[in-house]
Motif scaffolding. Structure first.
Motif, PDB file in Angstrom:
ATOM      1  N   TYR A 287     -14.632  -3.564   3.874  1.00 36.32           N
ATOM      2  CA  TYR A 287     -13.524  -3.548   3.822  1.00 36.32           C
ATOM      3  C   TYR A 287     -12.934  -5.151   3.117  1.00 36.32           C
ATOM      4  CZ  TYR A 287     -11.272  -0.218   7.017  1.00 36.32           C
ATOM      5  OH  TYR A 287     -11.449   1.149   7.508  1.00 36.32           O
TER       6      TYR A 287
ATOM      7  N   LEU B 222      -5.096  -3.067   6.390  1.00 36.63           N
ATOM      8  CA  LEU B 222      -6.262  -2.003   5.310  1.00 36.63           C
ATOM      9  C   LEU B 222      -6.913  -0.758   6.285  1.00 36.63           C
ATOM     10  CD1 LEU B 222      -7.562  -4.316   2.676  1.00 36.63           C
ATOM     11  CD2 LEU B 222      -6.477  -2.107   1.778  1.00 36.63           C
TER      12      LEU B 222
ATOM     13  N   PRO C 266       0.467   3.455  -4.027  1.00 40.04           N
ATOM     14  CA  PRO C 266      -0.528   4.437  -3.660  1.00 40.04           C
ATOM     15  C   PRO C 266      -2.216   4.587  -4.357  1.00 40.04           C
ATOM     16  CG  PRO C 266       0.819   5.630  -4.725  1.00 40.04           C
ATOM     17  CD  PRO C 266       1.700   4.688  -4.416  1.00 40.04           C
TER      18      PRO C 266
ATOM     19  N   ARG D  62     -11.641   1.529  -0.395  1.00 38.92           N
ATOM     20  CA  ARG D  62     -11.085   2.534  -1.195  1.00 38.92           C
ATOM     21  C   ARG D  62     -10.004   1.188  -1.727  1.00 38.92           C
ATOM     22  NH1 ARG D  62      -7.572   6.987  -1.072  1.00 38.92           N
ATOM     23  NH2 ARG D  62      -9.663   7.961   0.597  1.00 38.92           N
ATOM     24  N   VAL D  63     -10.009   0.039  -1.337  1.00 36.67           N
ATOM     25  CA  VAL D  63      -9.253  -0.810  -1.840  1.00 36.67           C
ATOM     26  C   VAL D  63      -9.985  -2.162  -1.897  1.00 36.67           C
ATOM     27  CG1 VAL D  63      -7.427  -2.691  -1.678  1.00 36.67           C
ATOM     28  CG2 VAL D  63      -7.140  -0.148  -1.912  1.00 36.67           C
TER      29      VAL D  63
ATOM     30  N   ARG E  19      -6.166   2.304   4.989  1.00 39.53           N
ATOM     31  CA  ARG E  19      -7.072   2.693   3.673  1.00 39.53           C
ATOM     32  C   ARG E  19      -8.584   2.811   4.598  1.00 39.53           C
ATOM     33  NH1 ARG E  19      -2.549   3.485   1.648  1.00 39.53           N
ATOM     34  NH2 ARG E  19      -2.343   3.215   0.249  1.00 39.53           N
TER      35      ARG E  19
ATOM     36  N   LEU F 242       0.714  -1.229  -0.089  1.00 41.52           N
ATOM     37  CA  LEU F 242      -0.161   0.186  -0.474  1.00 41.52           C
ATOM     38  C   LEU F 242       0.810   1.499   0.119  1.00 41.52           C
ATOM     39  CD1 LEU F 242      -2.819  -0.697   2.676  1.00 41.52           C
ATOM     40  CD2 LEU F 242      -2.859  -1.215  -0.465  1.00 41.52           C
TER      41      LEU F 242
END
Length: 342
Positions: A297, A269, A250, A277-278, A273, A246
């Motif tokens: 998540y 995560l 980015p 986002r991911v 984050r 990460l």
């Protein structure tokens, strides 16, 4: 009012000791089938209140004893603890045999540890099912078991295709494609995707990686697959590798943990984050992956249908131990869990 028959009455009626009658009524193993039958007959004749239970004990004694062995791994992980429980349930549910379950775990991930525990269990059972990595020495060991008349089934990872009696698990190529489909359809824009596998010794993980990559190539060429990372199926390695990933990437859009260690990716995560986002796809539904789905998540957990797998595994083992034919591969459809299904 006549006095209700007691255990002492059954002892006098059968000519057995009170302790022996008590053991027979309570299903303890150190009583012969003949003695149990005598107690059951006397209980019915005298109107003993537990005569039905005694009859059940007779029937249990009459069923053939089948010793089924299982070698799993990583007893500290919730998935494998659940696996062991479901195997015991599946064996206990069989009414046609008196099933005895022997479940063991290697004390490390070294091949020698797998060899040792497989060899130990193989000497004590009528059929064996194993979760293990790919290695020539393990394939050879399964071959020796087969030569000695012991059927061995592979579970989750088909590590001994030429020598085992059968494989039961998911179609790992398809599992990888499902993961790629979820990430590429669930993400709002294309980008880089990362995949973790346990090691090169887990054929199932390699098949998931292949399925993942083939789906991207065929259906989502705008996404880029980064070099596959090895996490040894451990939380800490996955955690550290995910944080590093990460930081270096980015614009990373998604992660697929194809084996164990997903807890580390979830923790990383959560630290760096915001949810969503991911994208993250993991295997198996555990307390950690359930919470990640609830909190957005994780996009999906691809879970092994353990109850069905164990039921079919036990059935195959019993048939094979009685001289049945080889089974080949039994693919079970995965259970798919998304945030809205939790």
């Amino acid at each position: 009012m006549s006095k209700r028959p007691t255990i002492s009455d059954l002892a006098r009626e059968t000519g057995l000791g009170v302790a022996t009658v008590d053991r027979a009524l309570n299903g303890r193993s150190n009583v012969s089938a003949r003695a149990v039958a005598r107690v059951a007959e006397a209980a019915e004749r005298l109107g003993y209140h537990a005569s039905g239970l005694a009859r059940l004990r007779v029937e249990a004694k009459a069923r053939p004893v089948k010793r089924l062995g299982f070698v799993l791994q990583k007893p500290g992980q919730a998935f494998y603890r659940n696996f062991a429980t479901e195997l015991e349930v599946a064996v206990a549910a069989r009414s046609d045999v008196n099933g005895k379950t022997k479940i063991r775990f290697p004390d490390s991930q070294a091949i020698e540890a797998y060899e040792s525990v497989i060899g130990e269990v193989a000497d004590e059972v009528d059929a064996l099912a194993v979760v293990a990595p790919n290695h020539p020495r393990l394939v050879e060991l399964v071959g020796r078991c087969r030569a000695n008349g012991l059927p061995v089934f592979t579970l989750l990872n088909d590590f001994a295709q030429d020598t085992r009696a059968g494989y039961l698990g998911m179609d790992n190529l398809k599992v990888g494609r499902i993961a790629a489909w979820m990430l590429t359809t669930g993400l709002r824009q294309p980008g880089e995707l990362a995949i973790f596998v346990g090691s090169g010794r887990w054929y199932g993980h390699m098949m998931r990686e292949t399925g993942f990559q083939s789906y991207l190539r065929q259906n989502a060429p705008a996404f880029t697959m980064l070099d596959t990372m090895v996490n040894l199926d451990t939380r800490q390695v996955t955690y550290e590798a995910t944080l590093d990933l990460l930081n270096r990437r980015p614009d990373l859009r998604g992660i697929y943990v194809a084996g164990g260690g997903m807890e580390g990716a979830i923790a990383a995560l959560r630290e760096v984050r915001p949810a969503g986002r991911v994208g993250l796809v993991v295997n198996e539904l555990t307390p950690e992956s359930r919470a990640a789905l609830v909190d957005r998540y994780a996009l999906m957990a691809i879970a092994t249908p353990l109850a069905e797998l164990c039921r079919r595994c036990v059935a195959a083992m019993l048939e094979a131990s009685s001289g049945g034919a080889s089974f080949g591969q039994v693919f079970l459809p995965p259970d798919l869990h998304v945030p809205e299904s939790i």
